[in-house]
Design a protein around this motif. Structure first.
Motif, PDB file in Angstrom:
ATOM      1  N   MET A   1       0.827  -1.029   0.022  1.00  0.00           N
ATOM      2  CA  MET A   1      -0.044  -0.050  -0.009  1.00  0.00           C
ATOM      3  C   MET A   1       0.899   1.282   0.110  1.00  0.00           C
ATOM      4  N   LEU A   2       0.561   2.321  -0.893  1.00  0.00           N
ATOM      5  CA  LEU A   2       1.261   3.487  -0.919  1.00  0.00           C
ATOM      6  C   LEU A   2       0.536   4.528  -0.054  1.00  0.00           C
ATOM      7  N   LEU A   3       1.471   5.319   0.653  1.00  0.00           N
ATOM      8  CA  LEU A   3       0.991   6.634   1.366  1.00  0.00           C
ATOM      9  C   LEU A   3       1.528   7.914   0.995  1.00  0.00           C
ATOM     10  N   ALA A   4       0.686   8.873   1.264  1.00  0.00           N
ATOM     11  CA  ALA A   4       1.199  10.219   1.147  1.00  0.00           C
ATOM     12  C   ALA A   4       1.195  10.703   2.556  1.00  0.00           C
ATOM     13  N   VAL A   5       2.484  10.902   2.972  1.00  0.00           N
ATOM     14  CA  VAL A   5       2.746  11.367   4.464  1.00  0.00           C
ATOM     15  C   VAL A   5       2.962  12.761   4.590  1.00  0.00           C
ATOM     16  N   CYS A   6       2.274  13.557   5.471  1.00  0.00           N
ATOM     17  CA  CYS A   6       2.256  14.985   5.458  1.00  0.00           C
ATOM     18  C   CYS A   6       2.773  15.432   6.893  1.00  0.00           C
ATOM     19  N   THR A   7       3.665  16.390   6.738  1.00  0.00           N
ATOM     20  CA  THR A   7       3.913  17.212   8.048  1.00  0.00           C
ATOM     21  C   THR A   7       4.086  18.803   7.545  1.00  0.00           C
ATOM     22  N   THR A   8       4.204  19.564   8.745  1.00  0.00           N
ATOM     23  CA  THR A   8       4.539  21.027   8.494  1.00  0.00           C
ATOM     24  C   THR A   8       5.818  21.402   9.224  1.00  0.00           C
ATOM     25  N   THR A   9       6.391  22.445   8.500  1.00  0.00           N
ATOM     26  CA  THR A   9       7.619  23.129   9.276  1.00  0.00           C
ATOM     27  C   THR A   9       7.611  24.677   9.268  1.00  0.00           C
ATOM     28  N   GLU A  10       8.239  25.075  10.051  1.00  0.00           N
ATOM     29  CA  GLU A  10       8.376  26.526  10.064  1.00  0.00           C
ATOM     30  C   GLU A  10       9.199  27.298   9.037  1.00  0.00           C
ATOM     31  N   THR A  11      10.131  26.666   8.628  1.00  0.00           N
ATOM     32  CA  THR A  11      11.009  27.150   7.663  1.00  0.00           C
ATOM     33  C   THR A  11      11.244  26.482   6.423  1.00  0.00           C
ATOM     34  N   LYS A  12      11.718  26.843   5.419  1.00  0.00           N
ATOM     35  CA  LYS A  12      12.129  26.116   4.345  1.00  0.00           C
ATOM     36  C   LYS A  12      13.296  25.277   4.390  1.00  0.00           C
ATOM     37  N   GLU A  13      14.154  25.683   5.077  1.00  0.00           N
ATOM     38  CA  GLU A  13      15.382  25.265   5.396  1.00  0.00           C
ATOM     39  C   GLU A  13      15.040  23.768   6.062  1.00  0.00           C
ATOM     40  N   GLU A  14      14.253  23.774   7.216  1.00  0.00           N
ATOM     41  CA  GLU A  14      13.980  22.472   7.951  1.00  0.00           C
ATOM     42  C   GLU A  14      13.057  21.499   6.981  1.00  0.00           C
ATOM     43  N   ALA A  15      12.202  22.199   6.192  1.00  0.00           N
ATOM     44  CA  ALA A  15      11.397  21.226   5.370  1.00  0.00           C
ATOM     45  C   ALA A  15      12.697  20.622   4.264  1.00  0.00           C
ATOM     46  N   ARG A  16      13.254  21.495   3.845  1.00  0.00           N
ATOM     47  CA  ARG A  16      14.104  20.819   2.728  1.00  0.00           C
ATOM     48  C   ARG A  16      15.287  19.946   3.576  1.00  0.00           C
ATOM     49  N   THR A  17      15.610  20.007   4.803  1.00  0.00           N
ATOM     50  CA  THR A  17      16.466  19.104   5.647  1.00  0.00           C
ATOM     51  C   THR A  17      15.738  17.772   5.548  1.00  0.00           C
ATOM     52  N   ILE A  18      14.679  17.684   6.011  1.00  0.00           N
ATOM     53  CA  ILE A  18      13.659  16.764   6.155  1.00  0.00           C
ATOM     54  C   ILE A  18      13.275  15.668   4.863  1.00  0.00           C
ATOM     55  N   ALA A  19      13.093  16.786   3.802  1.00  0.00           N
ATOM     56  CA  ALA A  19      12.813  16.135   2.299  1.00  0.00           C
ATOM     57  C   ALA A  19      13.930  15.351   1.979  1.00  0.00           C
ATOM     58  N   ARG A  20      15.195  16.176   2.026  1.00  0.00           N
ATOM     59  CA  ARG A  20      16.192  15.438   1.521  1.00  0.00           C
ATOM     60  C   ARG A  20      16.709  14.145   2.170  1.00  0.00           C
ATOM     61  N   ALA A  21      16.599  14.258   3.605  1.00  0.00           N
ATOM     62  CA  ALA A  21      16.636  12.966   4.321  1.00  0.00           C
ATOM     63  C   ALA A  21      15.984  11.973   3.961  1.00  0.00           C
ATOM     64  N   ALA A  22      14.685  12.119   3.841  1.00  0.00           N
ATOM     65  CA  ALA A  22      13.680  10.999   3.589  1.00  0.00           C
ATOM     66  C   ALA A  22      13.939  10.334   2.247  1.00  0.00           C
ATOM     67  N   VAL A  23      14.263  11.339   1.276  1.00  0.00           N
ATOM     68  CA  VAL A  23      14.659  10.808  -0.094  1.00  0.00           C
ATOM     69  C   VAL A  23      15.862   9.968  -0.280  1.00  0.00           C
TER      70      VAL A  23
END
Length: 105
Positions: A1-23
Motif C-alpha cells: 500500500m502506498l501512502l502520502a505522508v504529511c507534516t509541516t515545518t516553520e522554515t523552508k530550510e527545515e523542510a528541505r532538510t527533512i525532505a532530502r533526508a527522507a529521499v
C-alpha cells in the motif's frame, strides 16, 4: 500500500532538510513542499503563521522509519505527522514510487 505522508515545518530550510533526508534514506520517493498559512490552537491560544507543508510519497512499510526520521529532525514540540492511503494513481507512477522506496517487507 502506498501512502502520502504529511507534516509541516516553520522554515523552508527545515523542510528541505527533512525532505532530502527522507529521499536519501530511501524512505520517500518524492517530497512536495508548499508554502501555506496555518491557523491553529496551541497552549490555549489561537495562532496564525506561515509554514511549509511536506507531502511525502512512500510505502506503508516505510512509515514507521519515516515517522521516526521526521520526529528526529523536526523542531516542533508536537509536529503534525499524518498519512493518507493512495487509493488510485497512474500505474507507472505508483510503480516508480515502489521502486524508489528501499524499505521492503
Amino acid at each position: 500500500m502506498l501512502l502520502a505522508v504529511c507534516t509541516t515545518t516553520e522554515t523552508k530550510e527545515e523542510a528541505r532538510t527533512i525532505a532530502r533526508a527522507a529521499v536519501e534514506a530511501g524512505l520517500a520517493a518524492c517530497v512536495h513542499m508548499e508554502d501555506i498559512t496555518s491557523i491553529y490552537m496551541w497552549q490555549g491560544k489561537v495562532n496564525e503563521g506561515c509554514e511549509v507543508r511536506l507531502t511525502m510519497k512512500t510505502e506503508a512499510d516505510a512509515y514507521p522509519a519515516l515517522e521516526a526520521l521526521i520526529q528526529r529532525l523536526h523542531s516542533y514540540d508536537l509536529p503534525a505527522i499524518y498519512a493518507f492511503e493512495v487509493v488510485k494513481g497512474s500505474a507507472a507512477y505508483l510503480e516508480w514510487v515502489r521502486e524508489q522506496v528501499t524499505v521492503r517487507k
